[in-house]
Design a protein around this motif. Structure first.
Motif, mmCIF file in Angstrom:
data_model
loop_
_atom_site.group_PDB
_atom_site.id
_atom_site.type_symbol
_atom_site.label_atom_id
_atom_site.label_comp_id
_atom_site.label_asym_id
_atom_site.label_seq_id
_atom_site.Cartn_x
_atom_site.Cartn_y
_atom_site.Cartn_z
ATOM 1 N N UNK A 25 96.834 79.735 130.120
ATOM 2 C CA UNK A 25 96.403 78.345 129.914
ATOM 3 C C UNK A 25 94.900 78.157 130.097
ATOM 4 N N UNK A 26 94.189 79.119 130.687
ATOM 5 C CA UNK A 26 92.735 78.967 130.875
ATOM 6 C C UNK A 26 91.957 79.318 129.610
ATOM 7 N N UNK A 27 92.645 79.793 128.576
ATOM 8 C CA UNK A 27 92.006 80.058 127.285
ATOM 9 C C UNK A 27 91.946 78.746 126.501
ATOM 10 N N UNK A 28 90.747 78.217 126.318
ATOM 11 C CA UNK A 28 90.591 76.873 125.772
ATOM 12 C C UNK A 28 89.593 76.886 124.615
ATOM 13 N N UNK A 29 89.923 76.257 123.455
ATOM 14 C CA UNK A 29 88.949 76.152 122.364
ATOM 15 C C UNK A 29 87.749 75.308 122.788
ATOM 16 N N UNK A 30 86.560 75.777 122.440
ATOM 17 C CA UNK A 30 85.332 75.067 122.754
ATOM 18 C C UNK A 30 84.391 75.114 121.553
ATOM 19 N N UNK A 31 83.553 74.102 121.428
ATOM 20 C CA UNK A 31 82.514 74.084 120.401
ATOM 21 C C UNK A 31 81.255 74.689 121.015
ATOM 22 N N UNK A 32 80.802 75.831 120.470
ATOM 23 C CA UNK A 32 79.642 76.536 121.033
ATOM 24 C C UNK A 32 78.668 76.876 119.914
ATOM 25 N N UNK A 33 77.460 77.250 120.292
ATOM 26 C CA UNK A 33 76.445 77.621 119.305
ATOM 27 C C UNK A 33 76.808 78.939 118.617
ATOM 28 N N UNK A 34 76.537 79.017 117.322
ATOM 29 C CA UNK A 34 76.712 80.273 116.593
ATOM 30 C C UNK A 34 75.636 81.248 117.076
ATOM 31 N N UNK A 35 76.019 82.463 117.483
ATOM 32 C CA UNK A 35 75.011 83.401 117.989
ATOM 33 C C UNK A 35 74.119 83.934 116.868
ATOM 34 N N UNK A 36 72.952 84.434 117.232
ATOM 35 C CA UNK A 36 71.994 84.954 116.267
ATOM 36 C C UNK A 36 71.863 86.466 116.427
ATOM 37 N N UNK A 37 71.944 87.219 115.334
ATOM 38 C CA UNK A 37 71.854 88.678 115.447
ATOM 39 C C UNK A 37 70.443 89.145 115.783
ATOM 40 N N UNK A 38 70.366 90.121 116.653
ATOM 41 C CA UNK A 38 69.091 90.736 116.979
ATOM 42 C C UNK A 38 68.847 91.968 116.115
ATOM 43 N N UNK A 39 67.795 92.728 116.393
ATOM 44 C CA UNK A 39 67.509 93.942 115.617
ATOM 45 C C UNK A 39 68.695 94.906 115.602
ATOM 46 N N UNK A 40 69.050 95.378 114.424
ATOM 47 C CA UNK A 40 70.153 96.312 114.282
ATOM 48 C C UNK A 40 71.523 95.681 114.326
ATOM 49 N N UNK A 41 71.585 94.356 114.412
ATOM 50 C CA UNK A 41 72.862 93.658 114.517
ATOM 51 C C UNK A 41 73.160 92.838 113.266
ATOM 52 N N UNK A 42 74.428 92.457 113.118
ATOM 53 C CA UNK A 42 74.837 91.554 112.047
ATOM 54 C C UNK A 42 75.677 90.432 112.649
ATOM 55 N N UNK A 43 75.657 89.294 111.976
ATOM 56 C CA UNK A 43 76.561 88.192 112.313
ATOM 57 C C UNK A 43 77.730 88.255 111.340
ATOM 58 N N UNK A 44 78.929 88.313 111.882
ATOM 59 C CA UNK A 44 80.138 88.403 111.061
ATOM 60 C C UNK A 44 80.882 87.080 111.110
#
Length: 337
Positions: A25-44
Motif C-alpha cells: 500500500x505504500x506504492x503510490x502514484x505521484x506527479x514528478x518531473x521528467x528526468x533529464x539524461x546526462x552524458x552517455x545516457x538516454x531518456x526512454x
C-alpha cells in the motif's frame, strides 16, 4: 534524428513512489518531473517495467537504492528512446529498446545508460522485452561467468518458477545444461517442466538433497544457483559434485550459514555470489557487451523469450507486488506505463 526532432516531452510524468517503508500500500502514484539524461545516457518513454524481488525489498526498506540511483523502484524497462544525453548516437532516437537500470523504472519516463540498452526485435512485444534485462543479466553473469557453467554440466536452481528461475531454465537449456529445479508445489513442478526443466523437485514433499543425488546417481550437480542462503547452503553443498560451484544471488532465508570448511577443502568447492544493482556502470557495460554477443542473437531469432505471468497498470503497482509476495506467479510480472 536528434533531440530537436524528437517528439515533445512533457515536463512532468506519473511515477510510483515509495511513501515510506512498508507493505504494497505504500506504492503510490505521484506527479514528478521528467528526468533529464546526462552524458552517455538516454531518456526512454517507458512502455513496460519489470517487477522484481529487489523492488519488494526496496519497498520494505531492506534494499535501499545506490546513492547515485533514482529513489523510484524499477530495475528493467522497455520502450522507445525519447531524448539523448551528450555523446549518444542520434540514430537511437525513436528506437525500441529494453534496458537494465539502477532504479526509476516504475514511471512513464526513465533514464538509462545508452550502453545498457538492447534493441527489441520487431516481432517481440514490448511487454516481453521489459521482462528480459534483470533476469538475463543476473543469470548470464552468475551462471556462466561466475559459475563457469559449460555444455554437458548439471545445474540445480532454487525457485524454479520465479523470474530468475525460469530464465535460468531457458538459458541453461539453450547452452546445453541439464537443469534441475526446486519448486513449492506439484503444480509448480509441472510448470517448470513445461518451461524446459529436466527435473523438478517439490521441496515441500521431498528432501531435495536426496532427490538430487537420486537423479544424478549420487554424483551431484556441477553448479547450484542459490537464492535462499541461510540453512540451504550446507544442504546445497551436499548436492554438489567434486569441484562443484555454489553461486548465491539472494538471501531470502537469511544471510548467515554454518559451513564445514573441511568438506569444502576436500571436495574442492568454489563458493561465490554477487549483487547486480550496486555494480559500476563500467562493469554493467561489459556485461551488456557479453550478452549482446552471446545471447541477443537467440532473442533476435525468437529462441529465447521470458516466461510471462501477469500484466498490471502502472497505477496498480501495489497489486503487482501483492501477486509477487503471494508466491503464486510463474515467470515475470510487468507494469504497463
Amino acid at each position: 534524428m536528434d533531440n530537436a526532432d524528437a517528439p515533445q516531452i512533457p515536463a512532468t510524468m506519473t511515477a510510483i513512489a515509495i511513501e515510506k517503508p512498508g507493505g504494497p500500500e505504500v506504492l503510490v502514484p505521484r506527479d514528478v518531473a521528467v528526468p533529464q539524461p546526462g552524458p552517455g545516457e538516454v531518456l526512454i518513454k517507458v512502455a513496460f517495467a519489470g517487477v522484481n524481488r529487489p523492488d519488494v525489498a526496496q519497498r520494505t526498506g531492506a534494499y535501499p537504492p545506490p546513492p547515485d540511483a533514482s529513489p523510484l523502484p524499477g530495475l528493467e524497462i522497455s520502450g522507445t528512446v525519447a531524448r539523448l544525453g551528450a555523446g549518444v548516437d542520434s540514430l537511437l532516437i525513436g528506437e525500441r529498446v529494453c534496458a537494465l537500470v539502477a532504479g526509476g523504472g516504475y514511471a512513464q519516463y526513465c533514464i538509462a545508460d545508452a550502453a545498457l540498452c538492447l534493441p527489441v526485435p520487431d516481432a517481440m512485444p514490448l511487454a516481453e522485452a521489459a521482462a528480459l534485462p534483470e533476469g538475463l543479466f543476473t543469470v548470464w553473469h552468475n551462471v556462466f561467468e561466475r559459475g563457469w557453467a559449460s555444455e554437458g554440466e548439471t545445474i540445480l536452481v532454487h525457485g524454479g518458477t520465479s523470474g530468475i528461475g525460469t530464465m535460468a531454465i531457458k538459458l541453461g537449456k539453450l547452452f546445453g545444461l541439464t537443469v534441475i529445479v526446486t519448486c513449492g508445489s506439484a503444480a509448480k513442478c509441472d510448470e517448470a517442466r513445461r518451461i524446459g526443466a529436466d527435473h523438478a523437485i517439490d521441496y515441500k514433499a521431498a528432501d531435495f538433497v536426496k532427490e538430487v543425488l537420486r537423479i544424478t546417481e549420487d554424483r551431484g550437480v556441477d553448479l547450484v544457483l542459490d537464492m535462499i542462503s541461510g540453512d540451504y547452503v550446507p544442504r546445497n553443498l551436499k548436492c554438489l559434485a567434486m569441484d562443484g560451484r555454489h553461486v548465491t544471488i539472494a538471501a531470502l532465508g537469511g544471510p548467515k550459514a554454518e559451513l564445514n570448511m573441511g568438506v569444502i577443502m576436500s571436495r574442492r568447492y568454489t563458493l561465490t555470489g554477487s549483487t547486480l544493482r550496486p555494480r559500476s556502470i563500467a562493469f554493467k557495460r561489459l556485461l551488456a557487451q557479453e550478452i549482446a554477443a552471446n545471447v541477443w542473437p537467440l532473442v533476435e531469432r525468437g529462441e529465447l523469450r521470458p516466461e510471462m505471468d501477469a500484466r498490471f497498470a502502472l497505477k496498480d503497482a501495489a497489486d503487482a507486488h501483492r501477486r509477487m509476495e503471494a508466491g503464486d506467479h510463474v515467470g515475470k510480472i510487468v507494469l504497463e506505463a
